[in-house]
Design an enzyme around this catalytic site. Structure first.
Site, short mmCIF file in Angstrom:
data_model
loop_
_atom_site.label_atom_id
_atom_site.label_comp_id
_atom_site.label_asym_id
_atom_site.label_seq_id
_atom_site.Cartn_x
_atom_site.Cartn_y
_atom_site.Cartn_z
N SER A 70 0.85 -1.19 0.00
CA SER A 70 0.00 0.00 0.00
C SER A 70 0.88 1.24 0.00
CB SER A 70 -0.90 0.00 1.23
OG SER A 70 -1.47 1.27 1.44
N SER A 71 0.37 2.32 -0.55
CA SER A 71 1.15 3.55 -0.59
C SER A 71 1.35 4.16 0.80
CB SER A 71 0.47 4.57 -1.50
OG SER A 71 -0.84 4.84 -1.06
N CYS A 72 0.64 3.65 1.81
CA CYS A 72 0.80 4.19 3.16
C CYS A 72 2.15 3.80 3.78
CB CYS A 72 -0.33 3.72 4.06
SG CYS A 72 -0.29 1.96 4.48
N TYR A 82 -0.62 -0.94 10.11
CA TYR A 82 -0.79 -1.56 8.79
C TYR A 82 0.43 -1.27 7.92
CZ TYR A 82 -2.84 -2.49 4.18
OH TYR A 82 -3.09 -2.95 2.92
N HIS A 131 -13.00 2.33 2.56
CA HIS A 131 -12.11 3.40 2.12
C HIS A 131 -12.92 4.58 1.63
CE1 HIS A 131 -9.08 0.04 1.92
NE2 HIS A 131 -8.39 0.99 2.51
N LYS A 146 3.21 -3.90 6.17
CA LYS A 146 3.52 -3.93 4.74
C LYS A 146 5.00 -3.67 4.47
CE LYS A 146 -0.45 -5.04 3.11
NZ LYS A 146 -0.64 -6.34 2.43
#
Length: 338
Positions: free
Chosen positions: A115-117, A144, A187, A148
């Site tokens: 994920s881009s987070c 999270y 989301h 990742k």
């Protein structure tokens, strides 16, 4: 559908972990479109990916040659900030078990979906792959993100120590078929679609959106994401190896390279849904990261770009939402007549 280089035979055994989710189901559809006929799937009742023994037994029995690791526990700001322990535990258990079993049982290629987070909250924009671990994360989804990041490091470490060929792809915010429209755990796009639809049906004069509306976000249609993932997985060996080296993580951003404010997004969704009331913002709610745009120049340089416009994707997403609403209503009516 992209013209994918025919590196992997059409009868190769491919395991898609998380095939019932938005990402996994899109991957299965893309593989089917390309003619792949030996796709292995298991639902949660059939295979608990947090259980190491059952995961090892599955790999020993099925012997997949290629793996898309799309299984994960996901959610929006509220879910990430509320269920912090669940998010870090379940995601780390799933990816640790699958990646290790893939190594033990000789999987040729594995793709880990992140994920881009993973990128720091205050990293320069747009976000380049090299910004990983260069600063503090966004606090609301840190558990999270840490999970990742550990998956990326695991792929990289296994590649360097064991000679595996594992890639980690970081999609931007996704939406589309199979999305989760839960009123609290979804989301931003599905949450706004659901609420705009509900407000329209109730003739509410105002549509309340969390935050100030000023944060900017990038959104990618999930079918485009699946196309990009399959494109990368099917690259000929020389092109695939371009992403594998000891000096940098095997990390690739997947996105559109364009962003939009939450206020603009809410306005567009209201237009798609047909809600004509006033959009207002609840500034007591968190904004999260103010800007999050991926630099997709690496992926673009290897021959792939997104093709679905946001307006086009949102119209499909809303149509599918309405269809699902009708199915759910029919199910409820059936229960009441029994």
């Amino acid at each position: 559908m992209t013209n994918v280089p025919p590196y992997i035979p059409l009868n190769a055994k491919i395991y898609v972990a998380g095939h019932r989710g938005m990402v996994g189901s899109a991957l299965v559809r893309e593989l089917n479109l390309l003619g792949y006929c030996n796709i292995v799937t298991r639902n949660r009742d059939e295979l608990d990916l947090t259980n190491q023994a059952t995961v090892n037994l599955f790999f020993e029995t099925e012997k997949p040659a290629y793996v898309f690791l799309a299984a994960a526990k996901v959610g929006g700001i509220f879910a990430n900030d509320t269920f912090r322990g669940e998010f870090i535990y379940h995601n780390m258990m799933i990816q640790n078990n699958v990646i290790h079993a893939a190594y033990i049982h000789g999987v040729d290629r594995l793709m880990f979906l992140g994920s881009s987070c993973i990128y720091p909250k205050l990293a320069p924009q747009p976000l380049k792959e090299e910004y990983l671990l260069s600063g503090p994360l966004e606090p609301t989804n840190q558990p999270y993100a840490v999970a990742k990041i550990s998956g990326i490091e695991m792929c990289w470490s296994y590649n360097r120590q064991y000679g595996t060929k594992y890639l980690a792809v970081m999609p931007t915010n996704l939406y589309g078929p199979g999305d989760n429209y839960h009123p609290e755990n979804s989301h931003v796009i599905p949450a706004l679609i659901r609420r705009a639809h509900d407000y329209k049906m109730r003739n509410e004069p105002e549509f309340v959106v969390w935050g100030t509306g000023t944060p900017r976000r990038e959104f990618l249609y999930c079918e485009d994401m699946a196309e990009a993932c399959v494109y990368l997985m099917m690259l000929p060996q020389e092109d695939y190896d371009f992403f594998l080296n000891d000096a940098t993580p095997p990390l690739i951003n997947i996105g559109t390279g364009e962003d939009i404010t939450i206020a603009e997004l809410a306005k567009t969704i209201c237009e798609v849904v047909g809600y004509t009331g006033k959009v207002v913002f609840d500034t007591s709610k968190p904004d999260g990261t103010m800007k999050k745009l991926l630099d997709v120049s690496l992926l673009n340089s290897r021959g792939w770009e997104a093709t679905t416009s946001l307006d086009e994707g949102l119209r499909v997403a809303y149509r599918l939402f309405i269809e699902q609403q009708k199915v759910d209503e029919d199910v409820e009516k059936g229960k009441k007549t029994r």
